[in-house]
Scaffold this motif. Structure first.
Motif, mmCIF file in Angstrom:
data_model
loop_
_atom_site.group_PDB
_atom_site.id
_atom_site.type_symbol
_atom_site.label_atom_id
_atom_site.label_comp_id
_atom_site.label_asym_id
_atom_site.label_seq_id
_atom_site.Cartn_x
_atom_site.Cartn_y
_atom_site.Cartn_z
ATOM 1 N N HIS A 15 -4.402 -1.110 5.611
ATOM 2 C CA HIS A 15 -3.417 -0.110 6.035
ATOM 3 C C HIS A 15 -3.240 -0.094 7.563
ATOM 4 O O HIS A 15 -2.828 0.937 8.121
ATOM 5 C CB HIS A 15 -3.799 1.299 5.558
ATOM 6 N N HIS A 23 0.703 3.607 -2.489
ATOM 7 C CA HIS A 23 -0.246 4.663 -2.863
ATOM 8 C C HIS A 23 0.398 5.946 -3.379
ATOM 9 O O HIS A 23 0.031 7.046 -2.965
ATOM 10 C CB HIS A 23 -1.199 4.956 -1.688
ATOM 11 N N HIS A 59 -4.120 -3.928 2.331
ATOM 12 C CA HIS A 59 -5.461 -3.445 2.008
ATOM 13 C C HIS A 59 -6.118 -2.586 3.093
ATOM 14 O O HIS A 59 -6.752 -1.591 2.787
ATOM 15 C CB HIS A 59 -6.352 -4.650 1.683
ATOM 16 N N ASP A 97 -1.327 -2.180 -4.418
ATOM 17 C CA ASP A 97 -1.669 -0.765 -4.256
ATOM 18 C C ASP A 97 -0.409 0.106 -4.310
ATOM 19 O O ASP A 97 -0.056 0.798 -3.358
ATOM 20 C CB ASP A 97 -2.477 -0.512 -2.980
ATOM 21 N N ASP A 156 0.809 -1.222 0.000
ATOM 22 C CA ASP A 156 0.000 0.000 0.000
ATOM 23 C C ASP A 156 0.848 1.280 0.000
ATOM 24 O O ASP A 156 0.787 2.087 0.924
ATOM 25 C CB ASP A 156 -0.967 -0.032 1.189
HETATM 26 ZN ZN ZN Z 1 -4.468 0.361 -0.200
#
Ligand code: ZN
Length: 248
Positions: A152, A10, A150, A36, A8
């Motif tokens: 976090h 991002h 997912h 992600d 993640d």
């Molecule tokens: Zn995420």
């Protein structure tokens, strides 16, 4: 074997660079990414380029990678996430869009000890928050250690003699190390590099050591103000910058 675990990210280049700089001190052999790479942050291409250069041994897609590469319409996203996904999609180079679109779905087996997934082993897009989700995830995991992202939120979940044990890892200044038992499955969420949501705004990552059968969870300070400034300048929703400051 020591795996450097990233999840993640991002599109938060500042967080990724800080984590990469920090991990140089601790030796690792291979990179694993739980998906992600993009969505929310202002540097999608730079982050994808950086991850590609690391040549991860195993990497899987997240829901934001699907949305940003056009595999998913993002209709299930909240309005802000959908807006960020569209913004990201408009800016990704065709080459990076193809790279994200071709990332495999989880779960993926890494070796005899480790498997990875983005959400859960039974559904790549499902969120694992509580004991109910955890029981199904433990039942469907195929390796002693299943790493997931997912949500976090750093989390350790395992079955003990006393039942299901769910531990939220609150990052202090020293890494939190989890020893894997010889029996049973353990699920670990290392937390998010680029958008932590456990109230600690520092970037999160993990190292798995297959020789000592342990997972260490780390937190790392980074230039949050710079990542926020870029989000505002890009015209992305301001709340995406604000939440980085509080880690929610
Ligand atoms: Zn995420």
């Amino acid at each position: 074997m020591r795996y450097f675990i990233l999840s993640d990210i991002h599109a938060n280049l500042e967080a990724l660079e800080a984590v990469l700089a920090a991990v140089e001190a601790s030796r690792y052999d291979r990179v694993i990414c739980l998906g992600d790479l993009v969505g929310y942050g202002a540097n999608p291409n730079e982050v994808v380029d950086r991850i590609r250069a690391l040549e991860p041994t195993v990497i899987i897609r997240g829901n934001h990678d699907k949305a940003a590469s056009g595999l998913d319409t993002a209709k299930d996203f909240n309005p802000i996430a959908r807006l960020a996904a569209r913004w990201t999609r408009d800016r990704l180079t065709p080459d990076n869009q193809t790279y994200l679109a071709e990332l495999p779905a989880g779960p993926q087996i890494v070796d005899d000890l480790v498997e990875i997934c983005h959400g859960t082993p039974y559904d790549e897009d499902a969120y694992l928050f509580d004991e109910g989700d955890g029981l199904l995830a433990l039942a469907t995991a195929r390796r002693p250690l299943c790493l997931f992202g997912h949500t976090h939120v750093p989390l350790v979940l395992r079955m003990t003699a006393d039942g299901l044990e769910l531990e939220h890892v609150n990052g202090g200044d020293t890494p939190h190390t989890v020893a894997l038992q010889s029996e049973g499955r353990c699920l670990v969420n290392p937390g998010s590099v680029g958008q932590p949501r456990d109230g600690d705004p520092r970037a999160a990552y993990a190292i798995v050591d297959t020789d000592t059968r342990s997972v260490s969870l780390f937190r790392q300070r980074y230039a949050i103000d710079e990542a926020q400034r870029k989000i505002f300048t890009a015209g992305l929703p301001g709340v995406l910058a604000q939440r980085l400051g509080v880690g929610r």
